[in-house]
Design a protein around this motif. Structure first.
Motif, PDB file in Angstrom:
ATOM      1  N   ILE A 195      14.436 -41.676 -31.457  1.00 32.43           N
ATOM      2  CA  ILE A 195      14.938 -41.250 -32.095  1.00 32.43           C
ATOM      3  C   ILE A 195      15.104 -40.475 -32.967  1.00 32.43           C
ATOM      4  N   CYS A 196      14.469 -41.302 -34.108  1.00 28.86           N
ATOM      5  CA  CYS A 196      14.345 -40.190 -35.414  1.00 28.86           C
ATOM      6  C   CYS A 196      12.826 -39.722 -35.561  1.00 28.86           C
ATOM      7  N   PRO A 197      12.461 -38.767 -35.083  1.00 29.70           N
ATOM      8  CA  PRO A 197      11.139 -38.013 -34.940  1.00 29.70           C
ATOM      9  C   PRO A 197      10.473 -37.650 -36.334  1.00 29.70           C
ATOM     10  N   TRP A 198       9.653 -37.467 -36.960  1.00 29.32           N
ATOM     11  CA  TRP A 198       9.382 -37.639 -38.373  1.00 29.32           C
ATOM     12  C   TRP A 198       9.212 -35.668 -38.705  1.00 29.32           C
ATOM     13  N   ARG A 199      10.374 -35.712 -38.785  1.00 30.02           N
ATOM     14  CA  ARG A 199      10.746 -33.794 -39.339  1.00 30.02           C
ATOM     15  C   ARG A 199       9.398 -33.926 -40.755  1.00 30.02           C
ATOM     16  N   PRO A 200       9.314 -32.411 -40.532  1.00 28.14           N
ATOM     17  CA  PRO A 200       9.905 -32.066 -39.917  1.00 28.14           C
ATOM     18  C   PRO A 200       8.210 -31.633 -39.359  1.00 28.14           C
ATOM     19  N   TYR A 201       7.234 -33.004 -38.888  1.00 30.05           N
ATOM     20  CA  TYR A 201       5.766 -32.602 -38.519  1.00 30.05           C
ATOM     21  C   TYR A 201       6.132 -32.738 -37.133  1.00 30.05           C
ATOM     22  N   GLU A 202       7.119 -33.553 -36.674  1.00 32.21           N
ATOM     23  CA  GLU A 202       6.476 -34.166 -35.264  1.00 32.21           C
ATOM     24  C   GLU A 202       8.074 -33.474 -34.459  1.00 32.21           C
ATOM     25  N   THR A 203       7.362 -32.592 -33.234  1.00 31.71           N
ATOM     26  CA  THR A 203       8.510 -31.078 -32.317  1.00 31.71           C
ATOM     27  C   THR A 203       8.911 -32.204 -31.529  1.00 31.71           C
ATOM     28  N   ILE A 204       8.797 -33.211 -31.320  1.00 32.55           N
ATOM     29  CA  ILE A 204       9.609 -33.116 -29.981  1.00 32.55           C
ATOM     30  C   ILE A 204      10.992 -33.583 -30.010  1.00 32.55           C
ATOM     31  N   ALA A 205      11.762 -33.687 -28.754  1.00 29.25           N
ATOM     32  CA  ALA A 205      12.534 -34.060 -28.752  1.00 29.25           C
ATOM     33  C   ALA A 205      13.392 -35.493 -29.256  1.00 29.25           C
ATOM     34  N   SER A 206      14.203 -35.441 -30.047  1.00 24.83           N
ATOM     35  CA  SER A 206      15.335 -36.606 -29.811  1.00 24.83           C
ATOM     36  C   SER A 206      16.327 -37.879 -28.832  1.00 24.83           C
ATOM     37  N   GLY A 207      15.829 -38.803 -29.348  1.00 26.76           N
ATOM     38  CA  GLY A 207      15.938 -40.143 -28.327  1.00 26.76           C
ATOM     39  C   GLY A 207      17.455 -39.886 -28.571  1.00 26.76           C
ATOM     40  N   ASN A 208      18.694 -41.011 -27.958  1.00 29.43           N
ATOM     41  CA  ASN A 208      20.010 -40.817 -28.390  1.00 29.43           C
ATOM     42  C   ASN A 208      20.642 -42.220 -27.899  1.00 29.43           C
ATOM     43  N   ARG A 209      19.758 -43.256 -27.683  1.00 28.38           N
ATOM     44  CA  ARG A 209      19.915 -44.154 -27.298  1.00 28.38           C
ATOM     45  C   ARG A 209      19.295 -45.261 -28.052  1.00 28.38           C
ATOM     46  N   PHE A 210      20.194 -46.396 -28.462  1.00 26.65           N
ATOM     47  CA  PHE A 210      19.513 -47.888 -28.656  1.00 26.65           C
ATOM     48  C   PHE A 210      18.761 -48.118 -28.008  1.00 26.65           C
ATOM     49  N   GLU A 211      17.888 -49.172 -26.937  1.00 27.00           N
ATOM     50  CA  GLU A 211      17.593 -50.061 -26.253  1.00 27.00           C
ATOM     51  C   GLU A 211      17.026 -51.695 -26.779  1.00 27.00           C
ATOM     52  N   VAL A 212      17.016 -52.738 -26.151  1.00 27.64           N
ATOM     53  CA  VAL A 212      16.712 -53.818 -26.164  1.00 27.64           C
ATOM     54  C   VAL A 212      16.580 -54.029 -24.642  1.00 27.64           C
ATOM     55  N   VAL A 213      15.825 -55.085 -24.544  1.00 29.99           N
ATOM     56  CA  VAL A 213      14.989 -55.356 -22.999  1.00 29.99           C
ATOM     57  C   VAL A 213      14.509 -57.200 -23.562  1.00 29.99           C
ATOM     58  N   THR A 214      15.589 -57.764 -22.800  1.00 31.27           N
ATOM     59  CA  THR A 214      15.294 -59.188 -22.177  1.00 31.27           C
ATOM     60  C   THR A 214      13.788 -59.783 -21.990  1.00 31.27           C
ATOM     61  N   LEU A 215      13.383 -60.317 -21.938  1.00 31.89           N
ATOM     62  CA  LEU A 215      12.010 -60.970 -21.657  1.00 31.89           C
ATOM     63  C   LEU A 215      12.604 -62.099 -20.829  1.00 31.89           C
ATOM     64  N   ASP A 216      12.450 -61.891 -19.473  1.00 30.85           N
ATOM     65  CA  ASP A 216      13.241 -63.679 -18.680  1.00 30.85           C
ATOM     66  C   ASP A 216      12.464 -64.703 -19.462  1.00 30.85           C
ATOM     67  N   GLY A 217      13.896 -65.676 -19.799  1.00 32.49           N
ATOM     68  CA  GLY A 217      13.377 -67.006 -20.065  1.00 32.49           C
ATOM     69  C   GLY A 217      12.368 -67.398 -21.180  1.00 32.49           C
ATOM     70  N   VAL A 218      12.875 -66.329 -22.002  1.00 30.52           N
ATOM     71  CA  VAL A 218      12.099 -66.119 -23.490  1.00 30.52           C
ATOM     72  C   VAL A 218      13.443 -65.909 -24.753  1.00 30.52           C
ATOM     73  N   GLY A 219      13.703 -64.818 -24.580  1.00 29.69           N
ATOM     74  CA  GLY A 219      14.537 -64.306 -25.533  1.00 29.69           C
ATOM     75  C   GLY A 219      14.672 -62.091 -25.167  1.00 29.69           C
ATOM     76  N   CYS A 220      15.376 -61.828 -26.000  1.00 31.02           N
ATOM     77  CA  CYS A 220      15.669 -60.444 -26.205  1.00 31.02           C
ATOM     78  C   CYS A 220      14.268 -59.595 -27.637  1.00 31.02           C
ATOM     79  N   ILE A 221      14.011 -58.693 -26.944  1.00 29.63           N
ATOM     80  CA  ILE A 221      13.010 -57.565 -27.989  1.00 29.63           C
ATOM     81  C   ILE A 221      13.724 -56.151 -28.531  1.00 29.63           C
ATOM     82  N   GLY A 222      14.020 -56.072 -29.625  1.00 26.42           N
ATOM     83  CA  GLY A 222      14.479 -54.461 -29.807  1.00 26.42           C
ATOM     84  C   GLY A 222      12.942 -53.735 -29.694  1.00 26.42           C
ATOM     85  N   LEU A 223      13.283 -51.845 -29.979  1.00 30.21           N
ATOM     86  CA  LEU A 223      12.842 -51.115 -29.418  1.00 30.21           C
ATOM     87  C   LEU A 223      12.959 -50.111 -30.493  1.00 30.21           C
TER      88      LEU A 223
END
Length: 292
Positions: free
Chosen positions: A118-146
């Protein structure tokens, strides 16, 4: 009850974009003799160099998320029976833009999610910005955020991941600069203020200056590297510690997710054009008032 999650955090120097064979061998080496079902994490843009310590040009290195690289990474996770976060990669989106993207693969060889920085290191990083948060459920374990590197400087990102259910925030990093000292502090601060685990995995020299670490929901550093060398940081965390700290409070005192109660007046947030609404402050709240 306990929900153990073995961690294998690879503080490694970056690799050429097309060195999938070398990456496969490196993962196998680090996973050898470790617990099955481990979460294996590599640094930001680990498969993204044109020369040692030199990041490749994004447009040259990018490929669609479901390309050859994705198939190799999926098979690798499935063959080893691990949860795999291979750092981040340059992704060429369907819109033609290039993103800095972290995919996550399951022990069944499936890509579960992909998070665009979501937050590229401006002005050094020139890629496009993401626009959504992402969490992942690890089945049988729990939830991680990225999150990816500079994202950790923005408390709103970690807060939202925790609100979405993340019990561990995985922050993949490629920092060769002196501000790694501040990032270490921010990793602890994000863990404390959100009562979550944080794993911050930086590149080894010459791609980064290391200082990878694992922080618990009270802000205590559980494990860390002391230099920029190529190393493997291991730990086994218990995700139930998140609910314990939230129930009893940080240091047995502070219960930030119970600060606002239904019936409290909403707090306007002109900074965001929004507000804190006590009715939705804690997404996991029950209708019962917690005991104090």
């Amino acid at each position: 009850m306990a929900r153990p999650l073995p961690l294998i955090l690879a503080q490694a120097p970056g690799r050429p974009v097309d060195d999938l064979a070398g990456f496969t061998s490196d993962v196998e080496r680090r996973v050898k003799l470790r617990a099955p079902g481990a979460l294996v994490v590599y640094p930001e843009l680990h498969l993204g160099e044109s020369a040692p310590g030199v990041t490749a040009a994004p447009k040259t290195a990018a490929e669609p998320l479901d390309g050859k690289r994705d198939a190799v990474l999926s098979d690798l996770a499935g063959d080893l029976g691990i949860w795999l976060v291979p750092g981040s990669v340059y992704e060429r989106g369907a819109d033609g833009r290039v993103y800095n993207t972290t995919p996550v693969y399951s022990p069944k060889g499936e890509r579960l999610a992909a998070y665009r920085k979501i937050c590229p290191w401006r002005p050094y990083e020139t890629i496009a910005s993401g626009n959504r948060f992402e969490v992942v459920t690890l089945d049988g374990v729990g939830c991680i955020g990225l999150s990816i590197c500079y994202d950790t400087w923005f408390p709103e990102i970690s807060r939202h991941l925790a609100w979405m259910g993340a019990e561990l925030i995985v922050n993949v990093v490629r920092t060769p600069t002196s501000d790694r000292a501040q990032e270490v502090v921010l990793s602890r601060a994000n863990a404390i203020t959100n009562q979550v685990f944080v794993a911050s995995v930086n590149s080894a020299a010459p791609s980064g200056i290391g200082r990878s670490l694992v922080v618990d929901p009270q802000g205590t550093v559980r494990a860390e590297t002391v230099d920029a060398g190529d190393s493997t940081l291991t730990d086994v965390i218990d995700l139930d510690e998140v609910s314990n700290v939230r129930h009893y409070g940080t240091a047995g005192l502070n219960r930030v997710w119970e600060q606002f109660r239904p019936g409290d007046a909403p707090l306007e947030l002109p900074l965001y054009g929004g507000r804190i609404d006590p009715a939705t402050w804690n997404a996991a709240r029950t209708t019962e008032e917690p005991a104090r």
